[in-house]
Enzyme design. Structure first.
Site, PDB file in Angstrom:
ATOM      1  N   ASP A   9       0.864  -1.187   0.000  1.00  0.00           N
ATOM      2  CA  ASP A   9       0.000   0.000   0.000  1.00  0.00           C
ATOM      3  C   ASP A   9       0.900   1.235   0.000  1.00  0.00           C
ATOM      4  O   ASP A   9       1.761   1.383   0.867  1.00  0.00           O
ATOM      5  CB  ASP A   9      -0.868  -0.036   1.273  1.00  0.00           C
ATOM      6  CG  ASP A   9      -1.941   1.035   1.271  1.00  0.00           C
ATOM      7  OD1 ASP A   9      -3.049   0.744   1.726  1.00  0.00           O
ATOM      8  OD2 ASP A   9      -1.666   2.165   0.822  1.00  0.00           O
ATOM      9  N   MET A  10       0.707   2.101  -0.991  1.00  0.00           N
ATOM     10  CA  MET A  10       1.539   3.302  -1.095  1.00  0.00           C
ATOM     11  C   MET A  10       1.243   4.249   0.073  1.00  0.00           C
ATOM     12  O   MET A  10       0.120   4.309   0.563  1.00  0.00           O
ATOM     13  CB  MET A  10       1.270   4.021  -2.425  1.00  0.00           C
ATOM     14  CG  MET A  10       1.516   3.166  -3.653  1.00  0.00           C
ATOM     15  SD  MET A  10       3.181   2.482  -3.744  1.00  0.00           S
ATOM     16  CE  MET A  10       4.156   3.975  -3.976  1.00  0.00           C
ATOM     17  N   ASP A 103      -3.677   2.289  -5.309  1.00  0.00           N
ATOM     18  CA  ASP A 103      -2.347   2.228  -4.676  1.00  0.00           C
ATOM     19  C   ASP A 103      -2.117   0.951  -3.861  1.00  0.00           C
ATOM     20  O   ASP A 103      -1.240   0.929  -3.012  1.00  0.00           O
ATOM     21  CB  ASP A 103      -2.113   3.472  -3.810  1.00  0.00           C
ATOM     22  CG  ASP A 103      -2.740   3.380  -2.431  1.00  0.00           C
ATOM     23  OD1 ASP A 103      -3.797   2.743  -2.306  1.00  0.00           O
ATOM     24  OD2 ASP A 103      -2.168   3.944  -1.482  1.00  0.00           O
ATOM     25  N   GLU A 104      -2.893  -0.094  -4.124  1.00  0.00           N
ATOM     26  CA  GLU A 104      -2.787  -1.301  -3.308  1.00  0.00           C
ATOM     27  C   GLU A 104      -2.802  -2.551  -4.172  1.00  0.00           C
ATOM     28  O   GLU A 104      -3.553  -2.616  -5.147  1.00  0.00           O
ATOM     29  CB  GLU A 104      -4.052  -1.431  -2.456  1.00  0.00           C
ATOM     30  CG  GLU A 104      -3.991  -0.928  -1.073  1.00  0.00           C
ATOM     31  CD  GLU A 104      -5.381  -1.085  -0.462  1.00  0.00           C
ATOM     32  OE1 GLU A 104      -5.562  -2.027   0.311  1.00  0.00           O
ATOM     33  OE2 GLU A 104      -6.272  -0.275  -0.783  1.00  0.00           O
TER      34      GLU A 104
HETATM   35  P1  TTP Z   1      -5.205   4.975   1.011  1.00  0.00           P
HETATM   36  O1  TTP Z   1      -4.173   3.945   0.680  1.00  0.00           O
HETATM   37  O2  TTP Z   1      -6.313   4.593   1.917  1.00  0.00           O
HETATM   38  O3  TTP Z   1      -4.500   6.230   1.697  1.00  0.00           O
HETATM   39  P2  TTP Z   1      -3.116   6.902   1.377  1.00  0.00           P
HETATM   40  O4  TTP Z   1      -2.312   6.137   0.395  1.00  0.00           O
HETATM   41  O5  TTP Z   1      -3.337   8.329   1.001  1.00  0.00           O
HETATM   42  O6  TTP Z   1      -2.414   6.909   2.806  1.00  0.00           O
HETATM   43  P3  TTP Z   1      -1.827   5.664   3.610  1.00  0.00           P
HETATM   44  O7  TTP Z   1      -0.379   5.963   3.797  1.00  0.00           O
HETATM   45  O8  TTP Z   1      -2.572   5.651   4.899  1.00  0.00           O
HETATM   46  O9  TTP Z   1      -2.066   4.438   2.782  1.00  0.00           O
HETATM   47  O10 TTP Z   1      -5.836   5.537  -0.309  1.00  0.00           O
HETATM   48  C1  TTP Z   1      -5.093   5.678  -1.522  1.00  0.00           C
HETATM   49  C2  TTP Z   1      -5.535   6.915  -2.269  1.00  0.00           C
HETATM   50  O11 TTP Z   1      -6.925   6.850  -2.531  1.00  0.00           O
HETATM   51  C3  TTP Z   1      -5.318   8.201  -1.496  1.00  0.00           C
HETATM   52  O12 TTP Z   1      -4.016   8.725  -1.645  1.00  0.00           O
HETATM   53  C4  TTP Z   1      -6.385   9.083  -2.067  1.00  0.00           C
HETATM   54  C5  TTP Z   1      -7.521   8.145  -2.456  1.00  0.00           C
HETATM   55  N1  TTP Z   1      -8.589   8.206  -1.424  1.00  0.00           N
HETATM   56  C6  TTP Z   1      -9.627   9.092  -1.615  1.00  0.00           C
HETATM   57  O13 TTP Z   1      -9.700   9.762  -2.653  1.00  0.00           O
HETATM   58  N2  TTP Z   1     -10.570   9.196  -0.626  1.00  0.00           N
HETATM   59  C7  TTP Z   1     -10.532   8.481   0.532  1.00  0.00           C
HETATM   60  O14 TTP Z   1     -11.409   8.610   1.406  1.00  0.00           O
HETATM   61  C8  TTP Z   1      -9.451   7.552   0.714  1.00  0.00           C
HETATM   62  C9  TTP Z   1      -9.361   6.732   1.973  1.00  0.00           C
HETATM   63  C10 TTP Z   1      -8.501   7.447  -0.293  1.00  0.00           C
HETATM   64 MG    MG Z   2      -2.122   4.041   0.615  1.00  0.00          MG
END
Ligand code: TTP
Ligand code: MG
Length: 389
Positions: A9-10, A103-104
């Site tokens: 996960d990014m 991103d996963e």
């Molecule tokens: P996530 O992997 O949940 O969050 P993240 O990568 O920003 O942070 P983390 O380090 O905790 O993993 O989500 C990936 C992307 O998806 C995030 O950068 C933006 C988008 N996203 C939204 O647009 N709305 C949301 O509510 C969430 C949770 C994510």
């Molecule tokens: Mg992420």
């Protein structure tokens, strides 16, 4: 054989991309969000999270919490471009890569040790590979199944690497708060709290029938998870080898009737496209995005390849009914993969062909409907959701 699953996960994905592309933003609180009337934070850099800013928070509130933050619009095309680079880097390690959001992804690295090294070495190499390809950091979790690998990748964010070995599974389950279990929605958290459940391990104290009565079929999955069991396979999904359809709902909902209707619309589009292209598929995948943007997908393998709308809908519905019924969804979609050419398309059009008893009887009805729609437009004939259960 014990599986070894890796979840990647990014870190603060959209915000990290903005910091990558704009050097002056690095080390600063960056908040990326929609400018539409929905006006919520998509994500915030770790510097901004210190001020209490998080995904799904209204932008005006984020501005109150972090007035000196750098607020930026979403540049989806750019994030997708990097997402593609990340996924192709992962495919360099194994073809068993299942992307689950922008991103996963999950990787099944079982049995690759001789080639690639120990699980931890592989995890480090995956992180280095992504860094080399994109200059971005990610967090990696390694565990015996998908559920635990996802939990592991969350444990040491950002830039983390966590491994849950079989002998460590129990300890993780003992400590895991129930709301951290992927797929558990707000309402189910409340229901479970009322039953005295605050951690995943507490679920085991409940009877299966109580769980099913209170949390629906998802209760059974919760019971499995509480024992550390998740047999779901890593399913590589490639655009070219699948047909899918998805749509954002007019508003976020947990209303089963609305979800069923939308599912039927998507299944109809997928079924029609399959039949039009003379294809069948053998893996049905249901995709949902919840109101907090978390993406969930569930797949099922059919006994034999099919292209009937009826069957795709019915299998998708079963997958939907297995999810936590209290989650509010903003998007629903269905897809079919593992495509193969439909045998005997010509034969099926032959009026004198003897009826093949193994053929789904719906397919002929659906073919007739396809023809009417092709000639008279897509509204010329419709099916009622009640026909399909
Ligand atoms: P996530 O992997 O949940 O969050 P993240 O990568 O920003 O942070 P983390 O380090 O905790 O993993 O989500 C990936 C992307 O998806 C995030 O950068 C933006 C988008 N996203 C939204 O647009 N709305 C949301 O509510 C969430 C949770 C994510
Ligand atoms: Mg992420």
């Amino acid at each position: 054989m014990n599986r070894i699953i890796l979840h990647i996960d990014m870190d603060a994905f959209y915000a990290s991309v903005e910091q990558l592309d704009h050097a002056p933003f690095r080390g600063k609180p960056v908040i990326v969000g929609g400018t539409s009337n929905r006006g919520v934070v998509s994500t915030a850099s770790y510097e901004a999270r210190k001020f209490g800013v998080h995904s799904a928070m209204p932008i005006f509130q984020a501005k109150q919490k972090c007035p000196h933050g750098i607020f930026l619009p979403v540049r989806m095309m750019r994030y997708k471009e990097l997402s593609r680079q990340i996924m192709s880097t992962l495919e360099g390690f194994t073809p068993l890569v299942e992307q689950i959001s922008i991103d996963e992804a999950y990787l099944d690295i079982s049995g690759t040790e001789r080639l690639l090294g120990t699980p931890v070495e592989i995890g480090c190499r995956v992180k280095e590979g992504i860094k080399a390809a994109t200059s971005l950091s990610c967090s990696v979790g390694i565990a015996p199944n998908k559920f635990l690998a996802k939990i592991a990748s969350e444990m040491k964010k950002p830039d983390g690497l966590t491994i849950i070995r079989p002998d460590g599974v129990q300890g993780v389950i003992d400590r895991l708060p129930i709301e951290k279990v992927p797929g558990v929605g707000e309402k189910t958290v409340l229901i479970l709290r009322n039953l005295g459940v605050s951690r995943l391990v507490d679920v085991r104290r409940l009877h299966e029938h109580t769980l099913i009565e209170k949390a629906g079929k998802f209760g059974r999955r919760l019971l499995d998870l509480s024992k550390g069991i998740d047999t779901s396979p890593v399913l590589p999904y490639t655009e070219a080898k699948s047909i899918s359809s998805e749509d954002t709902l007019p508003e976020d909902t947990d209303d089963m009737e609305i979800l069923k209707r939308q599912l039927l619309i998507q299944a109809e589009l997928v079924g029609r496209k399959l039949r039009k292209n003379g294809l069948k598929g053998s893996t049905v995948t249901l995709k949902l995005k919840s109101s907090d943007f978390k993406q969930t997908s569930r797949s099922v393998t059919l006994d034999e390849p099919a292209n009937s709308t009826n069957l795709i809908y019915e299998r998708g519905l079963r997958l939907l009914q297995d999810l936590d019924a209290s989650t509010r969804f903003r998007l629903i979609g269905i897809g079919i993969s593992n495509l193969s050419p439909e045998k005997g398309v010509i034969e099926q059009l032959n009026l004198f062909k003897k009826l093949d008893v193994r053929e789904d009887p719906w397919v002929n009805v659906e073919r007739a409907m396809d023809t009417i729609k092709d000639r008279f437009g897509k509204n010329a004939i419709k099916r009622g959701a009640h026909d399909l259960g």
